[in-house]
Motif scaffolding. Structure first.
Motif, PDB file in Angstrom:
ATOM      1  N   UNK A  56       0.811  -1.214   0.000  1.00 32.91           N
ATOM      2  CA  UNK A  56       0.000   0.000   0.000  1.00 32.91           C
ATOM      3  C   UNK A  56       0.846   1.267   0.000  1.00 32.91           C
ATOM      4  N   UNK A  57       2.031   1.223   0.588  1.00 28.67           N
ATOM      5  CA  UNK A  57       2.844   2.419   0.687  1.00 28.67           C
ATOM      6  C   UNK A  57       3.842   2.609  -0.442  1.00 28.67           C
ATOM      7  N   UNK A  58       3.859   1.695  -1.419  1.00 30.89           N
ATOM      8  CA  UNK A  58       4.836   1.804  -2.504  1.00 30.89           C
ATOM      9  C   UNK A  58       4.584   3.048  -3.343  1.00 30.89           C
ATOM     10  N   UNK A  59       5.646   3.752  -3.695  1.00 36.49           N
ATOM     11  CA  UNK A  59       5.508   4.941  -4.520  1.00 36.49           C
ATOM     12  C   UNK A  59       5.538   4.588  -6.008  1.00 36.49           C
ATOM     13  N   UNK A  60       6.198   3.475  -6.366  1.00 41.13           N
ATOM     14  CA  UNK A  60       6.267   3.033  -7.751  1.00 41.13           C
ATOM     15  C   UNK A  60       5.692   1.622  -7.873  1.00 41.13           C
ATOM     16  N   UNK A  61       5.094   1.302  -9.021  1.00 42.17           N
ATOM     17  CA  UNK A  61       4.423   0.007  -9.177  1.00 42.17           C
ATOM     18  C   UNK A  61       5.393  -1.149  -9.394  1.00 42.17           C
ATOM     19  N   UNK A  62       4.897  -2.352  -9.138  1.00 35.84           N
ATOM     20  CA  UNK A  62       5.655  -3.576  -9.398  1.00 35.84           C
ATOM     21  C   UNK A  62       5.290  -4.187 -10.745  1.00 35.84           C
ATOM     22  N   UNK A  63       4.072  -3.951 -11.191  1.00 34.38           N
ATOM     23  CA  UNK A  63       3.627  -4.475 -12.472  1.00 34.38           C
ATOM     24  C   UNK A  63       2.816  -3.418 -13.206  1.00 34.38           C
ATOM     25  N   UNK A  64       2.942  -3.426 -14.528  1.00 35.48           N
ATOM     26  CA  UNK A  64       2.164  -2.504 -15.361  1.00 35.48           C
ATOM     27  C   UNK A  64       1.667  -3.273 -16.580  1.00 35.48           C
ATOM     28  N   UNK A  65       0.410  -3.066 -16.905  1.00 38.96           N
ATOM     29  CA  UNK A  65      -0.151  -3.584 -18.156  1.00 38.96           C
ATOM     30  C   UNK A  65      -0.495  -2.395 -19.039  1.00 38.96           C
ATOM     31  N   UNK A  66       0.077  -2.356 -20.239  1.00 39.95           N
ATOM     32  CA  UNK A  66      -0.192  -1.285 -21.195  1.00 39.95           C
ATOM     33  C   UNK A  66      -0.996  -1.862 -22.348  1.00 39.95           C
ATOM     34  N   UNK A  67      -2.290  -1.562 -22.385  1.00 37.84           N
ATOM     35  CA  UNK A  67      -3.134  -1.982 -23.496  1.00 37.84           C
ATOM     36  C   UNK A  67      -3.158  -0.895 -24.555  1.00 37.84           C
ATOM     37  N   UNK A  68      -3.178  -1.282 -25.824  1.00 34.01           N
ATOM     38  CA  UNK A  68      -3.110  -0.293 -26.888  1.00 34.01           C
ATOM     39  C   UNK A  68      -3.778  -0.816 -28.148  1.00 34.01           C
ATOM     40  N   UNK A  69      -4.033   0.093 -29.074  1.00 35.62           N
ATOM     41  CA  UNK A  69      -4.556  -0.254 -30.381  1.00 35.62           C
ATOM     42  C   UNK A  69      -3.371  -0.520 -31.306  1.00 35.62           C
TER      43      UNK A  69
END
Length: 218
Positions: free
Chosen positions: A161-174
């Protein structure tokens, strides 16, 4: 088309929804992200596009305030820059106004929904929608409509909860909008060009997982 942001702002205000210069919650998040002086991490990347067969790729990323983000990899250079815009620099690059749409639920978590509307046509995006966690002060999701490269649907997952940066990212795009530079995906990537020609417009996604975070904050 150049007057679209002003027209949108007028419609929002005429409908009784209060347009703001900058939402206070968004400003608080930006201040928190600006506290990051530098960071580095190992990135694991997977591409989910029907006509692309690419093994898992790895890269090292490094950031220092005031300098461009650097990406080092043995055989590829393509990582979507919007997935790595941790400081919200693109949104804040040109003047904008915000519209608060109130509290919504996102995967069981209460979030504040905010529209970001540029007030100049110099920006690369025409409108952005943000889902913000007001308690953890984290960006959980963004939907960015760009002027030239389609729509990006980005979700962020944090380790705590206190993390300033993410551990995982999903980038959906066309796929048709992003114009994937396939030559940057590496020699071991296979592209079904017949399928690409048959289905030129479809959706894809890139999954980024960050490990070995080293973060320095002021």
């Amino acid at each position: 088309m150049k007057r679209l942001p002003a027209i949108l702002a007028f419609l929002f205000m005429a409908s009784g929804l209060p347009a703001q210069e900058v939402d206070p919650l968004l400003d608080r998040l930006k201040t928190r992200l600006d506290s990051v002086e530098r960071f580095e991490a190992r990135v694991r990347m997977e591409v989910d596009v029907s006509f692309v067969n690419m093994p898992v790729k790895y890269a090292d990323i490094r950031y220092e305030r005031g300098k461009p983000l650097t990406i080092a990899s043995e055989d590829f250079t393509m990582i979507p820059k919007r997935g790595l815009d941790f400081t919200l620099g693109e949104l804040y690059e040109y003047p904008f106004m915000t519209l608060s749409l109130g509290r919504v639920m996102l995967e069981g978590k209460a979030c504040e929904l905010i529209k970001v509307i540029p007030t100049t046509d110099q920006s690369d995006y025409s409108i952005a929608t943000l889902w913000l966690d007001p308690l953890g002060l984290q960006l959980l999701k963004s939907e960015i409509h760009t002027r030239k490269n389609g729509v990006y649907d980005i979700t962020y997952t944090y380790g705590a909860a206190g993390d300033v940066l993410p551990r995982q990212i999903r980038v959906g795009f066309e796929v048709s909008g992003i114009r994937i530079p396939l030559r940057f995906l590496g020699k071991d990537t296979q592209v079904d060009r017949e399928k690409l020609k048959a289905e030129p417009e479809q959706k894809g996604a890139i999954y980024l997982q960050f490990d070995q975070w080293k973060i320095t904050r002021k």
